[in-house]
Structures are given as C-alpha cells and as structure tokens.
Write a protein that holds these residues in place. Structure first.
Motif, short mmCIF file in Angstrom:
data_model
loop_
_atom_site.label_atom_id
_atom_site.label_comp_id
_atom_site.label_asym_id
_atom_site.label_seq_id
_atom_site.Cartn_x
_atom_site.Cartn_y
_atom_site.Cartn_z
N ARG A 30 -5.90 -2.62 -14.22
CA ARG A 30 -4.72 -2.17 -14.96
C ARG A 30 -3.04 -2.03 -15.28
O ARG A 30 -2.74 -1.69 -14.06
N SER A 71 -5.44 8.00 -11.57
CA SER A 71 -4.39 7.59 -11.63
C SER A 71 -3.13 7.64 -10.33
O SER A 71 -2.50 8.12 -10.70
N PHE A 122 -2.10 3.70 7.58
CA PHE A 122 -2.73 2.98 6.38
C PHE A 122 -3.40 1.56 7.55
O PHE A 122 -2.58 0.87 8.36
N GLY A 150 -9.36 -4.65 -15.55
CA GLY A 150 -9.68 -4.01 -14.22
C GLY A 150 -8.33 -3.50 -13.47
O GLY A 150 -7.66 -2.51 -12.64
N CYS A 185 -8.01 1.95 -12.30
CA CYS A 185 -8.15 0.68 -11.48
C CYS A 185 -9.70 0.64 -11.06
O CYS A 185 -9.60 1.26 -9.75
N THR A 186 -10.12 -0.38 -11.57
CA THR A 186 -11.75 -0.10 -11.09
C THR A 186 -12.11 -1.16 -9.49
O THR A 186 -12.59 -0.52 -8.67
N LEU A 187 -10.84 -1.94 -9.19
CA LEU A 187 -11.40 -2.81 -7.84
C LEU A 187 -10.46 -1.44 -6.92
O LEU A 187 -10.53 -1.29 -6.12
N ILE A 202 -9.28 -2.20 4.54
CA ILE A 202 -8.86 -2.11 2.80
C ILE A 202 -9.08 -3.72 2.72
O ILE A 202 -9.36 -3.77 1.55
N ILE A 228 -11.34 -4.98 -0.35
CA ILE A 228 -11.73 -5.33 -1.22
C ILE A 228 -11.75 -7.26 -1.04
O ILE A 228 -12.32 -7.35 -2.79
N ALA A 264 -3.57 4.90 1.56
CA ALA A 264 -2.54 4.55 1.24
C ALA A 264 -2.40 5.35 -0.22
O ALA A 264 -3.49 4.80 -1.14
N PRO A 265 -1.34 5.27 -0.29
CA PRO A 265 -1.35 5.68 -2.08
C PRO A 265 -0.63 4.84 -2.60
O PRO A 265 -1.11 4.72 -4.30
N GLY A 266 -0.36 3.80 -2.58
CA GLY A 266 -0.34 2.10 -3.24
C GLY A 266 -1.03 1.83 -4.24
O GLY A 266 -0.95 1.24 -5.47
N LEU A 267 -2.51 2.60 -4.02
CA LEU A 267 -3.86 2.08 -4.62
C LEU A 267 -3.37 3.24 -5.72
O LEU A 267 -4.47 2.53 -6.67
N ARG A 268 -2.57 4.46 -5.93
CA ARG A 268 -2.68 5.12 -6.60
C ARG A 268 -3.91 5.67 -6.95
O ARG A 268 -4.81 5.14 -8.12
N SER A 315 -3.77 9.39 -1.44
CA SER A 315 -2.46 8.74 -0.81
C SER A 315 -2.34 8.82 0.77
O SER A 315 -1.35 8.09 1.00
N LYS A 316 -2.64 10.13 1.15
CA LYS A 316 -2.28 10.68 2.36
C LYS A 316 -3.41 9.84 3.43
O LYS A 316 -3.02 9.73 4.23
N LEU A 333 0.45 -1.19 0.00
CA LEU A 333 0.46 0.19 0.15
C LEU A 333 0.89 1.33 -0.15
O LEU A 333 0.44 2.37 0.05
N GLN A 334 2.40 1.38 0.45
CA GLN A 334 3.10 2.59 0.18
C GLN A 334 3.18 2.69 -1.38
O GLN A 334 3.30 1.87 -2.24
#
Lengths: 401, 401
Positions: free
Chosen positions: A249, B104, B48, A247, B275-277, B53, B57, B245-249, B241-242, A69-70
C-alpha cells in the motif's frame, strides 16, 4: 449489541453514493481455484521481488527498527520523497521533494484530492470510460461528471472546449495503457491536452500506475514533464503497486506545494501517515537502481501473457470483434458484435469457469454501444490458461452469432 | 509547472476545516535532541517488540510472500479479524468476526465513520475536552459539535439529556485514560452512559487506544461488553499502535454489520484495503498469546515514567496546581493557577528546552478556565529527564506566582 437484529442507522447523504465495486464483487467469485479469471486488476505475483523486499525489511528492522515502527511524518519518509522527485526530474520534470506526498496506495490520493477540491455538484472531467476505483473515490464527494470523449487513440483533447470545461475542478486521465481500455495517448495528444488545460487553468490529475509496464515502443513523456515547458497544473499519481507489490500500500502524489499542503492536512485527518516500515523498505529496495534490473523481468511477464492473449483472440474470436493492442499494462478492451450483451455472456462464461468484467460500469455517462464491451486482464493468468479461457469465450460469442 | 509561482487553486468548502494539528506542529520543534518533550502522543519505543515483529514479518514473507504482497480484501485478513472478535468475546462482548473491519490505524476509522454518518450541520456529541485527532477527522465533515460535560471522573452521563442529544449522529468517548486528561470512567458511569445512549438510540463511538496500558487498579468492562446486556449500538475502535507499534498503521472497528458494510464501501473508495503484510505479521505475533507476556513490560514502562512524573510534580509544582492521577495511558492533565497563561508558559519553556501541549486546542467549545490547562505525556521521556523537565516547568510556573 444484539446482532440478530438488523438495525437501521442514519447514514450521510454522501454515503448513498457508496457501492461496492463490481470488480471487487466479482473477485470474490473468482477466488475458486478452477476459475480462469480475466476479471481482476491484480498484478502478476510472479513479478513480486519477494526475497528482495524480505531482505530490505529485515535490514530496516535490524538497523533502524524503533524508527521504522514509530509514528512518522504525514508527508512521508524524506529520502524516498527525494528519490521520487529525482526520478521524475531525470525524465524531464522540474520538481522538488516537498512536492511529493506519500500515500497509502494511489487510491488514497484520489480520495484526498476530491476531498480537498470537490464540493457537491462541482464539475469534474473524466475520460469515458475510466477507472472504476477513481469513480468510486470521486462519487463520495457528489461531483457532476462531465464525460470526455475517447476514441482508439484514447482521450480526445480537442473535445475539451472552454464551454465544456468551464469551472471544472480537474480532469482525470490515465495516459498510459488506460484502465479499462489499455489505450495510450500519443505525444501530440499529450501536448495538446497539457496546453488546452493550461489555457483553461484547470488541473490535470495524471494517474500513471501502469507506465513502467511498457513492453512495446518507447515510453512517452509524462504530462508532468511536458508541463515543464507547456505550463499548467499537473497532479501526478504514482504507485509502487505494479513495479514492486501492491500489498505494501504505497503510492505518491506530485503536485504544486499549495495543493500538497492541503493534501497533507487531509491525510493527517484521514490516517495520520503512511506505514513507515513500508516506506523505509521500499527506499532500501529502490535506492541503488534495483528497478532497472527488475522491471525488464516484470515487463516480460506482461508482454508474454499479453501477446498470448492477443494471439488467442485473433484465432478464436469472430471477425466482427474489435480489440485494443496495448503497448503495456494489464488490460485489453474488447468490443463485441453489437447484438451481444456482455452481461449475458458473463453469466454463461462463469458457468464455464471463465470470468471477466463487463464494460458498462466503467462508463460515466450512459450511451450507445456500451453493453457489448468487456475488459480482459491477462496479468495473473498463465499462457496455457489464457488460451483455454479465450477459446471458451470465443465459443460462447460464436454461439450468439 | 513553475514552482516559483505560488498558484491559487480552488479548494472545497470542507477543506477550509482542515488545519494542521497543533500537536504535530509542535512535534517538529521537539525533534531537536536537546529538547525534553512532554508534548507528543508517541508511545514508548522501548516497548516495541522489534525482534518479534521482525521474525514474524520474515516468516510471513518466507512462507506466504506472494499473498502478503498482493492486494487483499477490504475487510481485512480473516484470521486476524477472528482473533480480534474472540478476544472481545473473552471480555464479555458478543460479536462475530464479520463485525470487525481492519483499518489503516484507528484514525482512519474516525474518518470513515464521519464520512458515512455525518452530513454538514449534523449534531455529534463529544467529550469536552477531547482527542485532537478525532476533532480533525470529524471537522472535515462540518458537524455541529455538542460538547459533553466532563469532571474529575470523566464524561458526565447524566448531562446527556434527550434535548441535548436529539438527532445527534453519535457520541464520541474515550473511556480509558482519556486523551488529553488521562481520566477513566468508572463502572457506574459506563453503565449509565450505555443505558442512556441506548434509550436515546444514538450510537457510541468507544475509542480505546490506551486500554491495555493499565498500570493501576483493575480493567473496567468495555462499553461494547456492557452493551451485551444493556443494549445500544457501540462502534468500538481498537489499535495495535500502543500494544505493538504505531508505524505498522493497524487498527480496527467493531460495529453492527450494517454499519460495517457501509464502512467497507467507504474504505474501498478511500484506500482499497489495509497493508496485507502488516495484518499477516501482526496475526503471527499475537495468535499464540504473545501479548500476555509482552504487555506487562509495556505497562511497567508507563507505570515507572508516570509515577516519576507524578512524584516530580508533587515536589516541584506550586500547591495551587491540580493534576489528574491516571490509572494507565500516557497523559497527565494539569490545571495551573488561573492567572497563568499556558501559551506564555510554553514559550518560556521552549526557551529552556522543555515542550508540552497547551490544553486549549482540545476543547470543542470555548469556555472559562481553559487557558491554564496543559497536557503532559510521560511516554517517551526517561526518568532523569522527566525530573529535569518538571523541575524547569515548576520554576517557570512559580516565577509567575
């Protein structure tokens, strides 16, 4: 901000090239449940390994959540890049993992490549017809399109003379089950294409989203693998959209490191990096050979539906119609009798709840005999509906005879 | 492809503007475990909500897997866009969900906005110093940067005269806990900025990644909300992101619909969709008010570490040093005595296993007194290490006195 007022803003010259894809527009129409849609380029959701992806994501988040997640590196998740380079090398390529850049779907690769390689007015060579999404990506950078001749065997390498190709930045080609035509380049043409472009010193963008969706014949070597012996520069695009799920991407570019370095810088400026979680999860899914078990199921879906559509067309369409017989992928390309206007046909078809895409937007240069082409996708339509839809299209075409 | 040969390729003129960010380069150095890094812009992973999360998901994939893994619309997941517009409107904005485009990460918004608004040589106004990632995104489109004066209160609105701003495409500003300075615009300056730009008819890009990371004082109204009464065009950038979590973009742009339409077309060409998910999962996380419970914990992490760093600086740095006292966010901006060269200081600090970023790359225009500035991030460093690292920096600075 008063939203009732439609303000006029200044937009860049390049933005004048932007238009919404005809396909994505028609997809909005086809969201109605009663529509039989042969229009989209969506892969078959029955082929998505939902539970496997779900388990992989859960494992990644459980074992390594704070990393997943980073922020990540722009290049992408190293183990996945290594896996990709190893897979390529098993199939005859000769690359290292630092020649692999992970991207947010291979559409992003098309944008980044033209961003770093194409100045306004630069020549680029494109199969005619070609993938609409690529044309959208390229057009933003205002290239000078040079259409490359195609026939029933796909792109005709001999047509690329040094005069035609002089100073071109690259050629864009889809060797497997091309979008929109479904055509595949045979080995001889592949070798000729790689050799000719190597001699001309012009990179080939080898876009291969559909290669694994092969259901007839044997896989042909990639242009990348042929270049191991024949030389030349290949920028190969791959994606997990059709073998796993779109999805997420997740796509990738393979190229010489000097090009990858530029692409990394462009990607850093464009979106920093590709979703870490998606990369780690996909690695988790593929690392122990899952695709070897999974892909036969996916191919079977496409084979069944593709054959069903071919049979129905054979039965329902008038004899003057011609169509491609793809060895894989998602698309058939139909050439209707010349006096049929596919735009008119589409209007009538939509009234009967059948959708498809007309052929014209896929052509780079206007020309004779484009108004009577259509693209049909069989990927997301069950057999019964394929027969129904093709029967309706057949009736409408015959009404025009 | 012979990878032993470093081939020369033709790259576009715009690609000459691309360079790897000084920060992302230094981040590679700081991956060593023993390094105390004040260099990065990474948020605190302890903030995070991994399990939340993970559960979201899992629920999305269980209930709606085939939708979450299929291609989605370019605009983004409709329920999340509605949630965002409702949240904005609760805080004084007056927008509809079709004014929201999912992207993204908000870095992508910076790329898309400059792509559709900036032609080569066009003027854009930027706070001086400003966020390096924005400068990277803008530079690709070869703008003419006009630096906007800043002081201890951040951007100085009165400095934007009609002469300075004439024909500028936009002004880019970070009103909350600015990167790199940590400074915040007070209400008076916000109002003045919105009014002045409305009169000049120039859009403001309001980039607000850190706004929710407030740990002192009360939140100030966004420029978007002020524009409800004061007029003008605000293009507001937000991100998960802040706060998650940033890794989800996952980020978003809010703008008038005519701008959003252009951005949608540009995004379609650039990467089809976000990213749909990730979008569905984030909606699942936020829809019932999770952030109200979660954000106090995150703010507490930043407050604790920020206060620790301020205390340590007060104790360890020489009296001639000046520093900002942010009300939120991740960064402190230090102005060292003028005879200290921050690049030399960084070299010495790295030998002692402490990293930071020098101030110079954040400036648009060269100028007096930039070599002695540094940016310190306290976001990812535990208190004990903050005290250690600041003590080492203090010693090194004093050695130069």
């Amino acid at each position: 901000m008063d939203k009732s007022i439609e303000q006029e803003f200044h937009f860049s010259k390049r933005s004048q090239q932007l238009k919404s894809s005809a396909i994505r527009e028609i997809l909005k129409v086809t969201e109605r449940a009663e529509i039989i849609s042969f229009a989209g380029g969506l892969p078959a959701p029955s082929g998505f390994p939902v539970d496997v992806i779900r388990a992989a994501i859960d494992k990644v988040l459980r074992d390594n959540g704070k990393v997943a997640l980073q922020y990540g590196t722009t290049e992408g998740f190293a183990p996945l890049r290594s896996w990709i380079s190893e897979e390529m090398n098993k199939k005859g390529a000769n690359i290292t993992s630092d020649q692999v850049l992970m991207v947010s779907g291979s559409q992003q690769a098309l944008d980044l490549i033209s961003k770093v390689m194409v100045d306004e007015g630069d020549k680029i060579l494109v199969e005619n017809p070609s993938y609409l999404g690529a044309l959208q990506a390229f057009s933003v950078y205002q290239p000078n399109y040079i259409p490359v001749l195609t026939d029933d065997g796909g792109l005709v390498p001999e047509s690329i003379t040094s005069q035609v190709a002089k100073n071109a930045r690259f050629i864009y080609a889809l060797p497997n089950f091309q979008n929109p035509t479904g055509r595949t380049l045979n080995l001889e043409r592949r070798e000729k294409l790689v050799s000719i472009m190597a001699n001309l010193n012009i990179p080939i963008i080898e876009d291969d989203p559909y290669g694994e969706l092969i259901y007839e014949g044997t896989p042909k070597p990639s242009l990348l693998s042929l270049s191991s012996n024949l030389g030349g520069t290949i920028i190969r695009l791959g994606t997990f959209s059709k073998v796993l799920a779109p999805g997420l991407r997740l796509g990738y570019v393979v190229a010489p490191t000097s090009i990858i370095r530029k692409l990394i810088q462009a990607k850093q400026a464009a979106d920093l990096h590709t979703c870490t979680l998606a990369q780690m999860a996909v690695y988790e899914v593929v690392k122990d050979g899952f695709l070897d078990k999974h892909l036969p199921n996916v191919r079977n879906i496409y084979k069944t539906q593709g054959s069903c559509m071919l049979d129905a067309i054979q039965k329902e369409f008038p004899a003057e119609t011609k169509w491609t017989k793809p060895e894989g992928g998602m698309f058939l390309w139909i050439t209707l009798p010349e006096y049929i206007d596919s735009t008119e046909l589409l209007k009538k078809a939509l009234k009967r709840d059948v959708a498809f895409v007309t052929g014209k937007p896929f052509y780079i240069a206007p020309g004779y005999g484009q108004n009577n082409t259509i693209r049909l996708s069989f990927a997301t339509v069950p057999e019964e509906k394929i027969r129904q839809g093709i029967s309706i299209l057949g009736q409408l075409i015959k009404e025009n005879l």
